[in-house]
Design a protein around this motif. Structure first.
Motif, mmCIF file in Angstrom:
data_model
loop_
_atom_site.group_PDB
_atom_site.id
_atom_site.type_symbol
_atom_site.label_atom_id
_atom_site.label_comp_id
_atom_site.label_asym_id
_atom_site.label_seq_id
_atom_site.Cartn_x
_atom_site.Cartn_y
_atom_site.Cartn_z
ATOM 1 N N THR A 88 3.435 4.214 5.791
ATOM 2 C CA THR A 88 3.694 3.167 4.806
ATOM 3 C C THR A 88 4.016 3.850 3.490
ATOM 4 O O THR A 88 3.278 4.742 3.056
ATOM 5 C CB THR A 88 2.457 2.253 4.627
ATOM 6 O OG1 THR A 88 2.103 1.712 5.899
ATOM 7 C CG2 THR A 88 2.749 1.133 3.643
ATOM 8 N N VAL A 89 5.114 3.430 2.883
ATOM 9 C CA VAL A 89 5.575 4.010 1.629
ATOM 10 C C VAL A 89 5.572 2.929 0.557
ATOM 11 O O VAL A 89 6.118 1.843 0.763
ATOM 12 C CB VAL A 89 7.008 4.577 1.779
ATOM 13 C CG1 VAL A 89 7.498 5.172 0.467
ATOM 14 C CG2 VAL A 89 7.067 5.596 2.910
ATOM 15 N N VAL A 90 4.941 3.208 -0.568
ATOM 16 C CA VAL A 90 4.978 2.302 -1.723
ATOM 17 C C VAL A 90 6.027 2.837 -2.685
ATOM 18 O O VAL A 90 6.092 4.038 -2.946
ATOM 19 C CB VAL A 90 3.595 2.185 -2.401
ATOM 20 C CG1 VAL A 90 3.690 1.415 -3.712
ATOM 21 C CG2 VAL A 90 2.609 1.500 -1.462
ATOM 22 N N HIS A 91 6.851 1.921 -3.197
ATOM 23 C CA HIS A 91 7.959 2.281 -4.082
ATOM 24 C C HIS A 91 7.672 1.842 -5.512
ATOM 25 O O HIS A 91 6.990 0.843 -5.740
ATOM 26 C CB HIS A 91 9.249 1.619 -3.589
ATOM 27 C CG HIS A 91 9.590 2.006 -2.186
ATOM 28 N ND1 HIS A 91 10.315 3.126 -1.876
ATOM 29 C CD2 HIS A 91 9.271 1.427 -0.997
ATOM 30 C CE1 HIS A 91 10.438 3.216 -0.556
ATOM 31 N NE2 HIS A 91 9.812 2.206 -0.007
ATOM 32 N N ASN A 92 8.250 2.578 -6.445
ATOM 33 C CA ASN A 92 8.101 2.252 -7.864
ATOM 34 C C ASN A 92 8.793 0.928 -8.168
ATOM 35 O O ASN A 92 9.788 0.580 -7.534
ATOM 36 C CB ASN A 92 8.693 3.370 -8.724
ATOM 37 C CG ASN A 92 8.268 3.270 -10.168
ATOM 38 O OD1 ASN A 92 7.202 2.770 -10.482
ATOM 39 N ND2 ASN A 92 9.104 3.750 -11.059
ATOM 40 N N MET B 49 -0.626 7.037 -7.269
ATOM 41 C CA MET B 49 -0.001 6.160 -8.259
ATOM 42 C C MET B 49 0.970 6.950 -9.121
ATOM 43 O O MET B 49 2.092 6.498 -9.391
ATOM 44 C CB MET B 49 -1.073 5.491 -9.119
ATOM 45 C CG MET B 49 -0.538 4.661 -10.265
ATOM 46 S SD MET B 49 -0.136 5.612 -11.767
ATOM 47 C CE MET B 49 -1.726 6.240 -12.231
ATOM 48 N N LEU B 50 0.576 8.141 -9.557
ATOM 49 C CA LEU B 50 1.465 8.976 -10.368
ATOM 50 C C LEU B 50 2.686 9.428 -9.574
ATOM 51 O O LEU B 50 3.789 9.510 -10.113
ATOM 52 C CB LEU B 50 0.706 10.190 -10.919
ATOM 53 C CG LEU B 50 -0.282 9.885 -12.043
ATOM 54 C CD1 LEU B 50 -1.099 11.120 -12.388
ATOM 55 C CD2 LEU B 50 0.436 9.339 -13.267
ATOM 56 N N GLN B 51 2.505 9.689 -8.291
ATOM 57 C CA GLN B 51 3.632 10.049 -7.446
ATOM 58 C C GLN B 51 4.621 8.889 -7.350
ATOM 59 O O GLN B 51 5.834 9.090 -7.447
ATOM 60 C CB GLN B 51 3.144 10.456 -6.055
ATOM 61 C CG GLN B 51 4.214 11.043 -5.181
ATOM 62 C CD GLN B 51 3.662 11.516 -3.843
ATOM 63 O OE1 GLN B 51 2.465 11.419 -3.566
ATOM 64 N NE2 GLN B 51 4.528 12.029 -3.003
ATOM 65 N N VAL B 52 4.121 7.681 -7.185
ATOM 66 C CA VAL B 52 4.988 6.500 -7.168
ATOM 67 C C VAL B 52 5.743 6.408 -8.493
ATOM 68 O O VAL B 52 6.959 6.213 -8.526
ATOM 69 C CB VAL B 52 4.178 5.207 -6.919
ATOM 70 C CG1 VAL B 52 5.033 3.969 -7.154
ATOM 71 C CG2 VAL B 52 3.590 5.186 -5.513
ATOM 72 N N ARG C 229 8.214 6.990 -5.192
ATOM 73 C CA ARG C 229 7.619 6.575 -3.917
ATOM 74 C C ARG C 229 6.452 7.481 -3.564
ATOM 75 O O ARG C 229 6.394 8.624 -4.013
ATOM 76 C CB ARG C 229 8.640 6.595 -2.790
ATOM 77 C CG ARG C 229 9.283 7.943 -2.593
ATOM 78 C CD ARG C 229 10.371 7.940 -1.533
ATOM 79 N NE ARG C 229 9.791 8.331 -0.255
ATOM 80 C CZ ARG C 229 10.141 7.836 0.911
ATOM 81 N NH1 ARG C 229 11.067 6.919 1.001
ATOM 82 N NH2 ARG C 229 9.564 8.238 2.013
ATOM 83 N N ALA C 230 5.559 6.959 -2.741
ATOM 84 C CA ALA C 230 4.446 7.759 -2.224
ATOM 85 C C ALA C 230 4.042 7.214 -0.861
ATOM 86 O O ALA C 230 4.061 6.002 -0.632
ATOM 87 C CB ALA C 230 3.251 7.719 -3.167
ATOM 88 N N GLN D 175 6.034 -3.108 -3.861
ATOM 89 C CA GLN D 175 7.139 -2.902 -2.938
ATOM 90 C C GLN D 175 6.739 -1.813 -1.961
ATOM 91 O O GLN D 175 6.357 -0.709 -2.366
ATOM 92 C CB GLN D 175 8.396 -2.497 -3.703
ATOM 93 C CG GLN D 175 8.900 -3.571 -4.630
ATOM 94 C CD GLN D 175 10.125 -3.123 -5.413
ATOM 95 O OE1 GLN D 175 10.719 -2.078 -5.144
ATOM 96 N NE2 GLN D 175 10.502 -3.921 -6.391
ATOM 97 N N ALA D 176 6.839 -2.111 -0.666
ATOM 98 C CA ALA D 176 6.450 -1.146 0.360
ATOM 99 C C ALA D 176 7.351 -1.288 1.577
ATOM 100 O O ALA D 176 7.853 -2.366 1.867
ATOM 101 C CB ALA D 176 4.998 -1.349 0.753
#
Length: 97
Positions: free
Chosen positions: A25-29, A57-60, A65-66, A89-90
């Motif tokens: 699962t990837v969360v997007h900025n 969160m910082l990576q996003v 994305r993270a 957004q994921a």
């Protein structure tokens, strides 16, 4: 027409190609959610410690994305839907690593 005699157990289908892969699962900025909220979502839903949630969160925020979870596709779909319910957004994708 079924060639199996009645009462015989049905053959177990071979696992599909898709089922043998791990997913993530990837969360997007996005321009909407505050960084503190994203961190809180990661801690609340995934049970992450604050430092891990902050790192992701910082990576996003910085990389756009993270990866927040890995596993079977069905669970990753559940995780992505949960992120959507939180307003994030994921997406899911095959885990190539």
């Amino acid at each position: 027409m079924n060639s199996q005699p009645s009462g015989a157990p049905a053959p177990i289908p071979a696992p599909s190609e898709e089922a043998s892969h791990d997913w993530r699962t990837v969360v997007h900025n996005d321009p909407v959610n505050l960084m503190s909220y994203v961190e809180w979502v990661f801690m609340s839903y995934f049970g992450m410690p604050k430092d891990r949630a902050n790192t992701l969160m910082l990576q996003v925020h910085e990389q756009g994305r993270a990866i927040v979870s890995r596993g079977e596709r069905e669970q990753m779909e559940t995780d992505a839907q949960a992120m959507h319910r939180f307003g994030l957004q994921a997406t899911i994708e095959e885990d190539a690593e």
